[in-house]
Design an enzyme around this catalytic site. Structure first.
Site, PDB file in Angstrom:
ATOM      1  N   LYS A  56      -2.716   5.933  -4.402  1.00 15.15           N
ATOM      2  CA  LYS A  56      -4.180   6.833  -4.102  1.00 15.15           C
ATOM      3  C   LYS A  56      -3.674   8.372  -4.935  1.00 15.15           C
ATOM      4  O   LYS A  56      -2.562   8.667  -4.883  1.00 15.15           O
ATOM      5  CB  LYS A  56      -4.063   7.017  -2.517  1.00 15.15           C
ATOM      6  N   ASP A 102       0.750  -1.226  -0.044  1.00 10.93           N
ATOM      7  CA  ASP A 102      -0.156   0.083  -0.006  1.00 10.93           C
ATOM      8  C   ASP A 102       0.741   1.381  -0.070  1.00 10.93           C
ATOM      9  O   ASP A 102       1.482   1.482   0.916  1.00 10.93           O
ATOM     10  CB  ASP A 102      -0.728   0.027   1.351  1.00 10.93           C
ATOM     11  N   TYR A 109       2.817   9.906  -0.161  1.00 15.73           N
ATOM     12  CA  TYR A 109       3.892   9.238   0.770  1.00 15.73           C
ATOM     13  C   TYR A 109       5.291   9.456  -0.070  1.00 15.73           C
ATOM     14  O   TYR A 109       6.126   9.300   0.761  1.00 15.73           O
ATOM     15  CB  TYR A 109       3.641   7.794   0.789  1.00 15.73           C
ATOM     16  N   HIS A 135      -7.899   9.700  -1.887  1.00 20.02           N
ATOM     17  CA  HIS A 135      -7.158   9.218  -0.612  1.00 20.02           C
ATOM     18  C   HIS A 135      -8.148   9.829   0.397  1.00 20.02           C
ATOM     19  O   HIS A 135      -8.056   9.382   1.629  1.00 20.02           O
ATOM     20  CB  HIS A 135      -5.923   9.983  -0.671  1.00 20.02           C
TER      21      HIS A 135
HETATM   22  N1  LIG Z   1      -5.651   6.205   3.740  1.00 20.80           N
HETATM   23  C1  LIG Z   1      -5.177   6.724   4.462  1.00 20.80           C
HETATM   24  O1  LIG Z   1      -5.573   7.857   4.722  1.00 20.80           O
HETATM   25  C2  LIG Z   1      -4.062   6.282   5.488  1.00 20.80           C
HETATM   26  C3  LIG Z   1      -3.686   6.950   6.589  1.00 20.80           C
HETATM   27  C4  LIG Z   1      -2.590   6.502   7.334  1.00 20.80           C
HETATM   28  C5  LIG Z   1      -2.119   5.004   7.034  1.00 20.80           C
HETATM   29  N2  LIG Z   1      -2.382   4.586   5.917  1.00 20.80           N
HETATM   30  C6  LIG Z   1      -1.645   3.191   5.363  1.00 20.80           C
HETATM   31  O2  LIG Z   1      -1.827   2.382   6.496  1.00 20.80           O
HETATM   32  C7  LIG Z   1      -0.418   1.656   6.919  1.00 20.80           C
HETATM   33  C8  LIG Z   1      -0.344   1.601   8.248  1.00 20.80           C
HETATM   34  O3  LIG Z   1      -0.775   2.834   9.110  1.00 20.80           O
HETATM   35  P1  LIG Z   1       0.554   3.632  10.058  1.00 20.80           P
HETATM   36  O4  LIG Z   1       1.731   3.391   9.114  1.00 20.80           O
HETATM   37  O5  LIG Z   1      -0.053   4.800  10.292  1.00 20.80           O
HETATM   38  O6  LIG Z   1       0.460   2.737  11.330  1.00 20.80           O
HETATM   39  P2  LIG Z   1       0.712   1.258  11.833  1.00 20.80           P
HETATM   40  O7  LIG Z   1       0.781   0.152  10.959  1.00 20.80           O
HETATM   41  O8  LIG Z   1      -0.678   0.893  12.738  1.00 20.80           O
HETATM   42  O9  LIG Z   1       1.877   1.234  12.960  1.00 20.80           O
HETATM   43  C9  LIG Z   1       3.126   1.558  12.447  1.00 20.80           C
HETATM   44  C10 LIG Z   1       3.962   1.683  13.383  1.00 20.80           C
HETATM   45  O10 LIG Z   1       4.069   0.744  14.525  1.00 20.80           O
HETATM   46  C11 LIG Z   1       5.419  -0.119  14.402  1.00 20.80           C
HETATM   47  N3  LIG Z   1       5.390  -1.145  14.460  1.00 20.80           N
HETATM   48  C12 LIG Z   1       5.069  -2.319  13.286  1.00 20.80           C
HETATM   49  N4  LIG Z   1       5.115  -3.339  13.622  1.00 20.80           N
HETATM   50  C13 LIG Z   1       5.451  -3.402  14.968  1.00 20.80           C
HETATM   51  C14 LIG Z   1       5.479  -4.459  15.808  1.00 20.80           C
HETATM   52  N5  LIG Z   1       5.265  -5.670  15.336  1.00 20.80           N
HETATM   53  N6  LIG Z   1       5.783  -4.303  16.987  1.00 20.80           N
HETATM   54  C15 LIG Z   1       5.875  -3.047  17.592  1.00 20.80           C
HETATM   55  N7  LIG Z   1       5.958  -1.965  16.721  1.00 20.80           N
HETATM   56  C16 LIG Z   1       5.731  -2.076  15.443  1.00 20.80           C
HETATM   57  C17 LIG Z   1       6.118   0.815  13.247  1.00 20.80           C
HETATM   58  O11 LIG Z   1       7.543   0.782  13.610  1.00 20.80           O
HETATM   59  P3  LIG Z   1       8.728   0.627  12.725  1.00 20.80           P
HETATM   60  O12 LIG Z   1       8.551   1.101  11.307  1.00 20.80           O
HETATM   61  O13 LIG Z   1       9.847   1.557  13.328  1.00 20.80           O
HETATM   62  O14 LIG Z   1       9.029  -0.553  12.705  1.00 20.80           O
HETATM   63  C18 LIG Z   1       5.613   2.090  13.052  1.00 20.80           C
HETATM   64  O15 LIG Z   1       5.870   3.028  14.075  1.00 20.80           O
HETATM   65  C19 LIG Z   1       0.236   3.106   6.262  1.00 20.80           C
HETATM   66  O16 LIG Z   1       1.725   2.789   6.239  1.00 20.80           O
HETATM   67  C20 LIG Z   1      -0.416   3.380   5.037  1.00 20.80           C
HETATM   68  O17 LIG Z   1       0.044   2.283   4.238  1.00 20.80           O
HETATM   69  C21 LIG Z   1      -3.542   5.142   5.220  1.00 20.80           C
END
Ligand SMILES: NC(=O)c1ccc[n+]([C@@H]2O[C@H](COP(=O)([O-])OP(=O)(O)OC[C@H]3O[C@@H](n4cnc5c(N)ncnc54)[C@H](OP(=O)(O)O)[C@@H]3O)[C@@H](O)[C@H]2O)c1
Length: 274
Positions: free
Chosen positions: A74, A44, A49, A107
């Protein structure tokens, strides 16, 4: 890992690899290559980004046949409208160096006026008919944003990607999507790290001998949503795929579902202005 079926028959792997805040260049290339090596087949990304070029680079270097992968990107908010959406899509394709995109999402909704969302959607439908996009969807759309789109859409959205994690479930939107056969993808399934110290989640995760992150991802799947965990850390990237060898009991699912709101990003689609 299994595939789910979207409402247009397209298969989508049930966990995707998130890349928001993964810096373009070496970090993003390494993270995506690692994810592909460990078995993720669904990535994704998004124009905003600013790492599409690295994602494309990692995909090509992986040597995995294109048809075995599922790539989402997106349309960013500054590019809403028919002509701008066509141009933005061409730019994303160019950066990714791909022939087609598996899933293209609006998005964020224009929250003042449905017209720009509809104009973008018309462009999406054109690209879909040309075979350049395999499935169309939206992100951060609530029922009031979805209704006008559904009223005019020739091709219904297959996906709505929204914030979804323990402590933030957007029940009304999820129920609306379920009724309309729109798959909900869970962004920030780990609450962007904010919920990973929670003592209630820790207690339950320990029962299953799993990490809190694994509990959150399994909880998403058992609630019918498709999580998109992001990490740049190889052990975590691997850990986040090991969620298919346990089942959260109905009682624990209910307990997590009933937790009061916590870990929310604060991003309310009707107030967001970017
Ligand atoms: N459509 C939208 O508006 C929108 C908005 C936000 C996000 N997204 C998508 O959703 C994806 C995920 O959301 P997100 O990036 O906000 O956050 P997330 O996946 O909920 O959390 C990521 C965070 O958690 C840490 N982490 C990951 N796996 C872990 C584990 N097993 N143990 C401990 N810590 C862990 C990562 O650290 P490290 O990377 O340092 O390991 C990072 O700091 C995004 O990357 C993006 O692709 C979409």
């Amino acid at each position: 890992m299994q595939n789910l079926k979207l409402n247009n028959g397209v298969s989508i792997p049930e966990i995707g690899f998130g890349t928001w805040q993964t810096p373009d260049g070496e970090t993003a290339v390494r993270a995506v290559k690692t994810a592909l090596e460990y078995g993720y087949t669904h990535i994704d990304t998004a124009a905003c980004y600013e790492n599409e070029a690295s994602v494309g680079h990692a995909v090509r270097e992986s040597g995995i046949p294109r048809e075995k992968l599922f790539i989402t990107t997106k349309l960013w908010n500054t590019e809403r409208g028919y002509d701008s959406a066509l141009k933005a899509f061409a730019a994303s394709l160019q950066k990714l160096q791909l022939e087609y995109i598996d899933l293209y999402l609006i998005h964020w909704p224009d929250n003042k006026n449905p017209e720009p969302n509809i104009a973008s959607w018309k462009a999406f439908e054109k690209l879909y008919k040309e075979g350049l996009i395999k499935a169309l969807g939206v992100s951060n759309f609530q029922p009031r944003h979805l209704r006008p789109l559904l009223d005019m859409a020739e091709i219904k959205p297959a996906v709505n990607q929204i914030e979804y994690h323990p402590g933030y479930r957007q029940e009304e939107t999820v129920e609306f999507c379920r009724k309309h056969d729109i798959l909900v993808e869970a962004w920030s399934p780990l609450g962007c790290g904010r919920i990973l110290q929670d003592s209630n989640l820790r207690r339950i995760a320990q029962k299953y001998n799993k990490s809190i992150a694994q509990l959150c991802l399994r909880w998403c799947r058992q609630n019918g949503t498709l999580p998109l965990p992001k990490s740049v850390t190889p052990e975590r990237i691997k850990e986040n795929l090991r969620v298919f060898d346990f089942e959260i009991s109905a009682e624990d699912m209910q307990y997590i579902n009933d937790l009061p709101q916590f870990g929310w990003s604060g991003l309310e689609p009707d107030k967001v202005d970017f």
